[in-house]
Motif scaffolding. Structure first.
Motif, PDB file in Angstrom:
ATOM      1  N   ALA A   1       0.830  -1.213   0.000  1.00 19.36           N
ATOM      2  CA  ALA A   1       0.000   0.000   0.000  1.00 19.36           C
ATOM      3  C   ALA A   1       0.866   1.266   0.000  1.00 19.36           C
ATOM      4  O   ALA A   1       1.093   1.863   1.033  1.00 19.36           O
ATOM      5  CB  ALA A   1      -0.926  -0.007   1.210  1.00 19.36           C
ATOM      6  N   PRO A   2       1.317   1.658  -1.164  1.00 22.76           N
ATOM      7  CA  PRO A   2       2.074   2.913  -1.248  1.00 22.76           C
ATOM      8  C   PRO A   2       1.129   4.100  -1.023  1.00 22.76           C
ATOM      9  O   PRO A   2      -0.095   3.926  -1.049  1.00 22.76           O
ATOM     10  CB  PRO A   2       2.602   2.911  -2.683  1.00 22.76           C
ATOM     11  CG  PRO A   2       1.627   2.100  -3.448  1.00 22.76           C
ATOM     12  CD  PRO A   2       1.128   1.050  -2.487  1.00 22.76           C
ATOM     13  N   PRO A   3       1.682   5.289  -0.786  1.00 20.93           N
ATOM     14  CA  PRO A   3       0.825   6.477  -0.709  1.00 20.93           C
ATOM     15  C   PRO A   3      -0.106   6.533  -1.920  1.00 20.93           C
ATOM     16  O   PRO A   3       0.289   6.137  -3.034  1.00 20.93           O
ATOM     17  CB  PRO A   3       1.825   7.637  -0.725  1.00 20.93           C
ATOM     18  CG  PRO A   3       3.062   7.071  -0.115  1.00 20.93           C
ATOM     19  CD  PRO A   3       3.115   5.643  -0.608  1.00 20.93           C
ATOM     20  N   ARG A   4      -1.322   7.031  -1.685  1.00 15.14           N
ATOM     21  CA  ARG A   4      -2.343   6.982  -2.735  1.00 15.14           C
ATOM     22  C   ARG A   4      -2.175   8.157  -3.699  1.00 15.14           C
ATOM     23  O   ARG A   4      -3.078   8.985  -3.851  1.00 15.14           O
ATOM     24  CB  ARG A   4      -3.718   7.003  -2.080  1.00 15.14           C
ATOM     25  CG  ARG A   4      -4.821   6.485  -2.987  1.00 15.14           C
ATOM     26  CD  ARG A   4      -6.116   6.294  -2.215  1.00 15.14           C
ATOM     27  NE  ARG A   4      -7.075   5.538  -3.007  1.00 15.14           N
ATOM     28  CZ  ARG A   4      -8.194   5.020  -2.521  1.00 15.14           C
ATOM     29  NH1 ARG A   4      -8.485   5.177  -1.244  1.00 15.14           N
ATOM     30  NH2 ARG A   4      -9.016   4.349  -3.310  1.00 15.14           N
ATOM     31  N   ILE A   5      -1.041   8.196  -4.350  1.00 16.64           N
ATOM     32  CA  ILE A   5      -0.715   9.290  -5.266  1.00 16.64           C
ATOM     33  C   ILE A   5      -0.870   8.771  -6.689  1.00 16.64           C
ATOM     34  O   ILE A   5      -0.176   7.838  -7.083  1.00 16.64           O
ATOM     35  CB  ILE A   5       0.721   9.805  -5.006  1.00 16.64           C
ATOM     36  CG1 ILE A   5       0.853  10.269  -3.551  1.00 16.64           C
ATOM     37  CG2 ILE A   5       1.086  10.900  -5.992  1.00 16.64           C
ATOM     38  CD1 ILE A   5       2.275  10.563  -3.120  1.00 16.64           C
TER      39      ILE A   5
END
Lengths: 294, 294, 294, 294
Positions: free
Chosen positions: C276-280
């Motif tokens: 779950a990487p930053p939601r960018i």
């Protein structure tokens, strides 16, 4: 000859004129004689800046900084220095920004995949920076005679107007000045780079041919290439022909209203022009504040 | 009087001299007469740049860019423009960097929590940028007479040397020049800003008092405040007294060897000095390439 | 079939398998059944992070910050907040950096001028950001079963080793696990991304074909494509075949030593994997810290 | 006791509870028992992301990129890679941005000049980065049981509402769940961080005292501290008391509407929560996409 007749073979070019390794382009035209002519213009020391003001906005728009509504040419970040004695900051600069008076390096534009004077793009411009035709060209500063061609003495040029050699020569006659080889050409059209849908006037290809014949060393103006282009499928005259083929550096988005007022007041349209951006090598362009000295 | 006797009350100051809203500081000393004196120096148009070359490294050190071993004053990022016709980039500039010739704005340094001429720090410098004493001061460019005081004609100054008024006046006599009110003082000590442990020479407080008495408008040098400081607990003379109290802008880390060579060749140590950084407001400092014109 | 026999027509591909607008690629293989299989792995809640530590250096190397000797994946700038109550900073992230555990988006690599599943590069990747196959794909996070294939249980793989399906299947047998459709493949080769001249081992094209047959949904490893390439003129198997043709997202430069130790301790090589990487949205890649939960 | 009676001596604090060098704060409450409780929540592997989508704008607003009207939490720059095979970019991240779901590190807020658990600010936060209480705390990821307290089941909280322990306990009863020591508290108020002038509801100091008594390990919410503050001159409860005094990490600006819908559908308000931002040390905060797994 009309614009329609132009073929690439006809376009003026300085590729090879000063050798295959040259990075000065038309700045080669600034000889000792030109410099002496510039020096002779300096009498009172009065000076005028030719750059637009750039008002940066904070890089941060979070809880600690005011909001902003446009990303400008320069973004600023105030540094935490751990002390209240010294303050510091850094700035993120978009080198080619239409709201910034900036100097295009010779590598900014290609002609048929090559940068002046015929170097392959991939060899000159790399992911790690510019290897040929960069802002290194401007490292020593440029000092030459400048001539203002004021095309807006009676009001801004009409929308979409194509500036011709006749326009230039009429202004010379009106102003009592003649642009000589090595001089800087400073053009006032009375416009801002707004890109608001109104067709912005610009130089025709014939105007660039005239610049080539006259030996212009560097160009600055509040107008440049027309937007939208004057001839949709032809190369844009200033960027593609002057910059890429002639090696003629361009100062985009100059602010020349105060200069025009001073020239009119003094009755003199020539001056010493000093163009000295920060001595940063390897860029495709860089902000600059050209100074006219009378 | 020795340095030990100095108290804050004794320190020279221009706070209030040109009003409480002033942002020009000693640049107020550049009068029409000073400008005319500068203009008289221009004879051949020969020019010398006073900035160090800055060679940026790529901002990216990933798979597509070469490695780097030091973070320099300027980091570059080549933009993807979606075309091979035009190239573009941006740069991230550390405004106060000891490897960069840069101009300190009046807000860069405080004195007892205030910036020139007595504004509270929090009012002048905010997280969103500088509201008083920023680089806006330099927007119109600075054109004045420059005088080179070459203290390294016989070799670099000794390590840790404290430059005194006697040093300045001996150089004036040797060079046959006298620094007048409004002039720019350009100092050559024969050093680089290396911070390699060898004590770097610098200006004494008395030297700054002399600058105040003579009316120096702006300072540029390859030396500045000594490093480490000459008097550990006293204010650093150039940054704290000249910049913060006198409102005297400083050009740090200038490159003046070529200038010294040209002055010696011409037998003339005065010239027109043009200082014109990009017209970016709101910063605490900015890179500049000062140009000496003869 | 040997690597030499490979032709482009033979290469596995998922272009079209989930339609021409698909942006999930092999993440489509993570069905409810796969998720339930992942959930069944969670027993104690013990977890292991799979990312390398990134230690940023200050963006400023000037008078107020320490020096640095390498530009790292993340550069930091401490903000001046105008208060001592709150502190803040920003970071400049090089998304694809070999010292950073990061997730490649489907648009990071092209195949014959197109990104997965056959979109022209210019349409997907623009100067203003990524329009198709960006990190938007990962916005909801990826939760699936992960299987560690530890090829370094007896020490690092030999330099230049080409990982084969036999290597994978031998590890499965040794570990008592079988990689099923929709699972994440986590590979340990016992190497770091040093690029120090020693040939780094990597996956062969046959290994990628095996991944395709088995239905791997996402790949993470401390090895990836060999460096230098195993077959100089062939497409690099993981980036060109798996990422660009199969639409199989890649986690480069994962740190899996602690994971291997925990798997050995528990005698269990499968786990729930949360990515779950930053939601960018709109990026070509992004740093991530994948979490294995037992 | 009312808010008016509060004195600093009364405020809850964990300074010293886990020693003077502790950097985990309330994450110390996540024991093996808590993790097992979290693991027991995982049944189907269904997952929900708790981060807002961040849509970056291009860093460049020049001739090659579209315009923008607001500086967002992430700015992007597409890199020139010198090839059409691979694409790359970098991003400039404002770590504390109200439009970004981000995790505050313990050093983000001070209490009387000190960061948790009593370290002087200057020692913990330096111009070169954070030395104590940075995002290093989150390097291994955080896996614990999460409990959603949905205060907006019947519509958004009223403007300016001060959330109390009674609000929390009424929700627990309604949902059939009890928040235990070590659990993550996820709060839904039905608001966005708009700062549009309408008073945003937030947690009262009593609510934070309740969190302390219950042993909350980490907080996430679509509301946080009220804006404007509930009690103008008192410390803001979540940032000053929970973050700075309790060492309780905060996830600001979470997106919890989908989570609430899934909890209502399943009739279950507890889940395994995985919080794993990029493993970047030394920051005061960082974007994160928390994942709830059922």
């Amino acid at each position: 000859m009309t614009q329609d007749d132009v073929t690439v073979a006809d376009l003026p070019s300085n590729w090879g004129r000063w050798g295959g390794d040259d990075e000065l382009g038309t700045l080669n035209l600034i000889t000792d004689e030109v410099r002496a002519r510039a020096a002779a213009e300096v009498r009172t020391g009065r000076s005028v800046a030719l750059a637009q003001v750039i008002q940066p906005v904070p890089l941060l728009s979070g809880p600690f900084a005011q909001g902003t509504f446009q990303v400008p040419p320069v973004q600023q970040l105030m540094s935490y220095t751990g002390t209240t004695r010294a303050t510091a900051d850094l700035m993120l600069v978009t080198n080619h920004h239409t709201s910034s008076t900036h100097l295009d390096a010779l590598s900014h534009q290609t002609f048929e995949g090559q940068v002046y004077p015929g170097r392959p793009l991939a060899e000159a411009v790399t992911p790690a920076g510019v290897r040929h035709g960069s802002t290194a060209t401007f490292g020593a500063g440029i000092v030459t005679r400048g001539v203002l061609i004021d095309l807006a003495a009676d009001g801004p040029l009409p929308a979409g107007h194509a500036v011709t050699p006749d326009d230039f020569e009429a202004a010379e006659e009106r102003e009592g000045v003649r642009l000589e080889s090595g001089d800087a050409l400073v053009v006032r059209g009375g416009w801002k780079y707004l890109f608001d849908g109104v067709p912005m006037p610009g130089l025709s290809e014939d105007a660039v041919r005239w610049m080539d014949r006259r030996g212009v060393s560097i160009y600055a103006g509040d107008i440049g290439d027309a937007h939208p282009p004057l001839v949709p499928d032809a190369p844009s005259p200033l960027h593609t022909v002057a910059l890429a083929r002639l090696g003629l550096p361009l100062i985009d988005a100059a602010e020349v209203d105060e200069l025009a007022a001073v020239c009119a007041e003094l009755g003199r349209y020539s001056f010493l022009l000093s163009v000295a951006p920060p001595r940063i090598h390897g860029m495709t362009g860089i902000p600059v504040n050209p100074i006219a000295i009378f």
